[in-house]
Design a protein around this motif. Sequence first.
Motif, PDB file in Angstrom:
ATOM      1  N   GLY A   8       1.099  -1.436   0.485  1.00 13.46           N
ATOM      2  CA  GLY A   8       0.213   0.209  -0.233  1.00 13.46           C
ATOM      3  C   GLY A   8       1.062   1.337  -0.071  1.00 13.46           C
ATOM      4  N   LEU A   9       2.421   1.258   0.880  1.00 12.96           N
ATOM      5  CA  LEU A   9       3.020   2.525   0.573  1.00 12.96           C
ATOM      6  C   LEU A   9       3.305   2.258  -0.591  1.00 12.96           C
ATOM      7  N   VAL A  10       3.983   1.502  -1.845  1.00 12.41           N
ATOM      8  CA  VAL A  10       4.579   1.688  -2.278  1.00 12.41           C
ATOM      9  C   VAL A  10       3.687   2.216  -3.573  1.00 12.41           C
ATOM     10  N   LEU A  11       1.951   1.398  -3.857  1.00  7.60           N
ATOM     11  CA  LEU A  11       1.282   2.142  -4.540  1.00  7.60           C
ATOM     12  C   LEU A  11       1.594   3.754  -3.669  1.00  7.60           C
ATOM     13  N   ALA A  12       0.901   4.335  -2.833  1.00  2.00           N
ATOM     14  CA  ALA A  12       1.075   5.916  -2.430  1.00  2.00           C
ATOM     15  C   ALA A  12       2.310   6.319  -2.324  1.00  2.00           C
ATOM     16  N   LEU A  40       8.282   5.957   4.594  1.00  2.00           N
ATOM     17  CA  LEU A  40       8.265   5.086   5.910  1.00  2.00           C
ATOM     18  C   LEU A  40       9.360   5.947   6.826  1.00  2.00           C
ATOM     19  N   ALA A  41       8.857   5.887   8.614  1.00  2.00           N
ATOM     20  CA  ALA A  41      10.398   5.720   8.748  1.00  2.00           C
ATOM     21  C   ALA A  41      10.929   5.226   9.262  1.00  2.00           C
ATOM     22  N   PRO A  42      12.428   5.634   9.635  1.00  2.00           N
ATOM     23  CA  PRO A  42      13.745   4.439  10.089  1.00  2.00           C
ATOM     24  C   PRO A  42      12.837   3.366  11.035  1.00  2.00           C
ATOM     25  N   THR A  43      12.536   4.204  11.590  1.00  2.00           N
ATOM     26  CA  THR A  43      12.732   3.265  13.033  1.00  2.00           C
ATOM     27  C   THR A  43      10.923   2.078  13.007  1.00  2.00           C
ATOM     28  N   ASP A  44      10.081   2.723  11.930  1.00  2.00           N
ATOM     29  CA  ASP A  44       9.360   1.810  11.407  1.00  2.00           C
ATOM     30  C   ASP A  44       9.570   1.052  10.668  1.00  2.00           C
ATOM     31  N   ALA A  45      10.471   1.383   9.770  1.00  2.00           N
ATOM     32  CA  ALA A  45      10.864  -0.036   9.197  1.00  2.00           C
ATOM     33  C   ALA A  45      11.545  -0.747   9.503  1.00  2.00           C
ATOM     34  N   GLY A  46      12.482  -0.018  10.947  1.00  2.00           N
ATOM     35  CA  GLY A  46      13.246  -1.419  11.618  1.00  2.00           C
ATOM     36  C   GLY A  46      11.925  -2.331  12.507  1.00  2.00           C
ATOM     37  N   VAL A  47      10.863  -1.605  12.734  1.00  2.00           N
ATOM     38  CA  VAL A  47      10.440  -2.079  13.483  1.00  2.00           C
ATOM     39  C   VAL A  47       9.515  -3.240  12.735  1.00  2.00           C
ATOM     40  N   LEU A  48       8.688  -2.909  12.041  1.00  2.00           N
ATOM     41  CA  LEU A  48       8.543  -3.703  10.861  1.00  2.00           C
ATOM     42  C   LEU A  48       9.459  -5.006   9.785  1.00  2.00           C
ATOM     43  N   VAL A  87       2.423   0.919  13.777  1.00  2.00           N
ATOM     44  CA  VAL A  87       3.050   1.485  12.432  1.00  2.00           C
ATOM     45  C   VAL A  87       1.948   1.544  11.485  1.00  2.00           C
ATOM     46  N   ALA A  88       1.184   0.687  11.452  1.00  2.00           N
ATOM     47  CA  ALA A  88      -0.033   0.389   9.838  1.00  2.00           C
ATOM     48  C   ALA A  88      -0.847   2.112  10.756  1.00  2.00           C
ATOM     49  N   ALA A  89      -1.397   2.173  11.805  1.00  2.00           N
ATOM     50  CA  ALA A  89      -1.960   2.998  12.541  1.00  2.00           C
ATOM     51  C   ALA A  89      -1.354   4.205  11.818  1.00  2.00           C
ATOM     52  N   SER A  90       0.045   4.195  12.149  1.00  2.00           N
ATOM     53  CA  SER A  90       0.487   5.390  12.274  1.00  2.00           C
ATOM     54  C   SER A  90       0.595   5.920  10.824  1.00  2.00           C
ATOM     55  N   ALA A  91      -0.074   4.818   9.891  1.00  2.00           N
ATOM     56  CA  ALA A  91       0.900   5.563   8.349  1.00  2.00           C
ATOM     57  C   ALA A  91      -0.654   5.743   7.689  1.00  2.00           C
ATOM     58  N   GLY A  92      -1.831   5.255   8.272  1.00  2.00           N
ATOM     59  CA  GLY A  92      -3.078   5.540   7.493  1.00  2.00           C
ATOM     60  C   GLY A  92      -3.986   4.270   7.674  1.00  2.00           C
ATOM     61  N   PHE A  93      -2.580   3.054   7.527  1.00  2.00           N
ATOM     62  CA  PHE A  93      -4.021   1.600   7.850  1.00  2.00           C
ATOM     63  C   PHE A  93      -4.547   1.265   9.333  1.00  2.00           C
ATOM     64  N   VAL A  94      -5.528   1.389   8.969  1.00  2.00           N
ATOM     65  CA  VAL A  94      -5.901   0.530  10.173  1.00  2.00           C
ATOM     66  C   VAL A  94      -6.871  -0.973   9.833  1.00  2.00           C
ATOM     67  N   PHE A  95      -6.247  -1.777  10.305  1.00  2.00           N
ATOM     68  CA  PHE A  95      -6.385  -3.124   9.918  1.00  2.00           C
ATOM     69  C   PHE A  95      -7.423  -3.436  11.036  1.00  2.00           C
ATOM     70  N   SER A  96      -8.165  -4.079  11.248  1.00  2.00           N
ATOM     71  CA  SER A  96      -9.186  -4.904  12.303  1.00  2.00           C
ATOM     72  C   SER A  96      -9.379  -6.766  12.828  1.00  2.00           C
TER      73      SER A  96
END
Length: 96
Positions: A8-12, A40-48, A87-96
């Motif tokens: 999704g981030l690639v598409l965006a 994607l923030a480097p810290t978020d990329a590291g988390v993922l 991380v997903a939520a901070s990027a605008g992706f909310v999974f339920s």
Amino acid sequence: DIEFLSQGLVLAHAATAATEQAIPSSTSALLTWLSEAGALAPTDAGVLERAHALFLSRALACTLDGRPRLAPREVALDEAAAQVLAVAASAGFVFS
């Protein structure tokens, strides 16, 4: 969720990313690319990346043992899943 978020981030961001390289297809390389592209923030990329490695290692262990890829709940997996969702939520992706 990690792969869906990455794609999704690639598409965006692919159209605005200043790169002459092809967009990688492996999840780990894609997370690095997203970080370098500023999507994607480097810290978020590291988390993922760490969560992806953990999930992949558990799935591989199941495969090697001949078990279905259903890992029992454990603190490390729950924490990694929560971090991925944050991380997903901070990027605008909310999974339920």
